[in-house]
Design a protein around this motif. Structure first.
Motif, mmCIF file in Angstrom:
data_model
loop_
_atom_site.group_PDB
_atom_site.id
_atom_site.type_symbol
_atom_site.label_atom_id
_atom_site.label_comp_id
_atom_site.label_asym_id
_atom_site.label_seq_id
_atom_site.Cartn_x
_atom_site.Cartn_y
_atom_site.Cartn_z
ATOM 1 N N TRP A 30 0.675 -1.095 -0.103
ATOM 2 C CA TRP A 30 -0.044 0.031 0.051
ATOM 3 C C TRP A 30 0.783 1.226 0.020
ATOM 4 C CZ3 TRP A 30 -4.959 -0.053 -1.446
ATOM 5 C CH2 TRP A 30 -5.621 -1.164 -1.305
ATOM 6 N N MET A 31 2.071 1.246 0.631
ATOM 7 C CA MET A 31 2.800 2.601 0.690
ATOM 8 C C MET A 31 3.294 2.633 -0.660
ATOM 9 S SD MET A 31 2.860 3.951 3.550
ATOM 10 C CE MET A 31 4.438 4.812 3.970
ATOM 11 N N HIS A 34 1.000 4.112 -2.841
ATOM 12 C CA HIS A 34 0.712 5.673 -2.130
ATOM 13 C C HIS A 34 -0.714 5.665 -1.760
ATOM 14 C CE1 HIS A 34 5.012 6.635 -2.886
ATOM 15 N NE2 HIS A 34 4.736 6.490 -4.333
ATOM 16 N N ASP A 36 -3.939 4.752 1.318
ATOM 17 C CA ASP A 36 -4.190 4.410 2.457
ATOM 18 C C ASP A 36 -5.493 3.277 2.272
ATOM 19 O OD1 ASP A 36 -3.944 4.792 5.612
ATOM 20 O OD2 ASP A 36 -6.015 5.001 5.166
ATOM 21 N N HIS A 379 0.721 11.707 3.190
ATOM 22 C CA HIS A 379 1.101 10.706 4.338
ATOM 23 C C HIS A 379 2.269 9.718 3.637
ATOM 24 C CE1 HIS A 379 0.420 7.771 7.515
ATOM 25 N NE2 HIS A 379 0.343 6.865 6.412
ATOM 26 N N SER A 380 1.607 9.198 2.482
ATOM 27 C CA SER A 380 2.683 8.136 1.878
ATOM 28 C C SER A 380 4.119 8.426 1.625
ATOM 29 C CB SER A 380 1.945 7.223 0.746
ATOM 30 O OG SER A 380 1.464 8.097 -0.154
#
Length: 387
Positions: A30-31, A34, A36, A379-380
């Motif tokens: 998932w990271m 990019h 969530d 976030h990512s």
């Protein structure tokens, strides 16, 4: 023995890596894309619930549901695409996004398409009809976050004056369309950026007094129908068959749903077409009538979970630009929900704000999901930013 000793030393020199669990691999995946997963899941569930309510609100029209599903699909693609861009790139593009949207607002003023007495849309022949003011809901906080992110915080008076100028131009153009609801939401997104920048209480008190003193001037410059909306909010019964019709029918629909509702497709106010704009601004009334208090609380809890997850993601921003922009995006999303539910239930004046990702609409859905894509990007990509 020499070969064996060399092999032993080489094995000792290599770091021993613990086996990667399935959860870690999924998190790493998932990271890499990019995104969530929890926020994405909540958004998809909300969209699915919205399509179910929309089917009833549109008079069981599959054409409307399919058109909305296509728009939501496009919005998801836009979200995923923007999530791939780094915050550095977003910050670099912010002036271009703001300037381009401002030019489109000027184009609306000159040659915009008129609908329901308002000139708010631009038409690309053979392609689409869209509302540039919706794009400003995202371009405005991006521009202010990029400007303040390069300066010392909390902002000083000269910086606040520049922010006021950046805000005033598009807000005036949007209010002239006329679209008071959208202009207030654009201003709200800007205010959140400035507040998150650490604005002192002295400035907050000063601007509060300034805004309060400007209310009479605002009232004098409002259109007749906008004044009527405020008066209707104060006393809907004053014109039950005219200006008060919308709010009376919506509160009647919500109240008649009770705790458990009348059942899907069984609403009388909506199915018998007493309820106006039931598939757009007043879709909450359809939800309340058919699914009752339980259904409304379930959807509101879903919104609160999205807001909570968004705040958690924004808390991980590593620079001022990311923190200001992410916080403004998720707090403005909360305001959209609060204003729509408030106006349909009669605790706020009717300002024409759709329920996010549930009401029928294309430009608003794409803009909202673009905002969530930016939030996921901030976030990512946080490990790529200097600490």
């Amino acid at each position: 023995m020499t070969v064996l000793s060399d092999l032993t030393r080489s094995l000792r020199a290599r770091p021993v890596r613990p086996p990667q669990s399935g959860m870690s691999r999924r998190k790493s995946l998932w990271m890499r894309v990019h995104l969530d997963p929890w926020l994405l899941l909540l958004l998809v569930v909300l969209m699915g619930a919205g399509l179910i309510v929309l089917y009833s609100a549109s008079g069981q029209s599959m054409a409307v549901v399919e058109a909305q599903a296509i728009r939501l699909g496009v919005a998801l693609v836009v979200m995923a695409g923007l999530a791939q861009l780094s915050p550095v790139t977003l910050m670099r593009w912010a002036p271009l996004a703001y300037g381009g949207t401002l030019l489109m607002l000027v184009a609306v003023e000159v040659m915009g398409d008129v609908g329901m007495g308002a000139k708010r849309w631009l038409i690309i022949p053979g392609v689409m009809r869209f509302q540039p003011s919706e794009l400003m809901k995202l371009a405005m906080p991006m521009m202010l976050a990029a400007y303040l992110g390069r300066r010392q915080l909390p902002p000083r008076v000269p910086d606040l004056m520049v922010c006021a100028l950046i805000l005033a131009l598009p807000v005036v153009l949007i209010a002239r369309q006329p679209d008071l609801g959208t202009s207030l939401l654009v201003a709200t997104a800007a205010v959140f950026v400035v507040l998150l920048a650490g604005l002192s209480w002295r400035f907050i008190a000063f601007f509060s007094v300034l805004i309060a003193s400007a209310l009479p001037l605002l009232w004098m410059n409002m259109h007749d129908y906008q004044r009527q909306r405020v008066l209707t909010f104060l006393n809907p019964e004053s014109d039950p068959l005219g200006a008060g019709w919308n709010i009376i029918q919506s509160t009647t629909a919500i109240g008649s749903g009770g705790v458990f509702g009348k059942g899907w497709l069984e609403g009388t106010q909506s199915q018998l077409e007493f309820l106006p704009e039931r598939h757009t601004d007043f879709i909450v009334a359809v939800l309340g009538e058919e699914f009752g208090l339980i259904g409304m609380l379930a959807v509101l809890c879903l919104y609160l979970l999205i807001v909570a997850r968004g705040l958690w993601l924004s808390n991980g921003a590593q620079d001022s630009f990311g923190r200001l922009l992410a916080g403004s995006i998720i707090l403005t999303f909360f305001i959209y929900v609060f204003v729509n539910v408030g106006m349909v239930s009669g605790i706020l004046p009717v300002v024409g704000v759709p329920l996010p990702l549930v009401s029928y609409g294309g430009t608003s859905s794409v803009t909202l999901m673009a905002g969530f894509g930016i939030l996921m990007s901030i976030h990512s990509h946080r490990r790529l930013l200097p600490r």
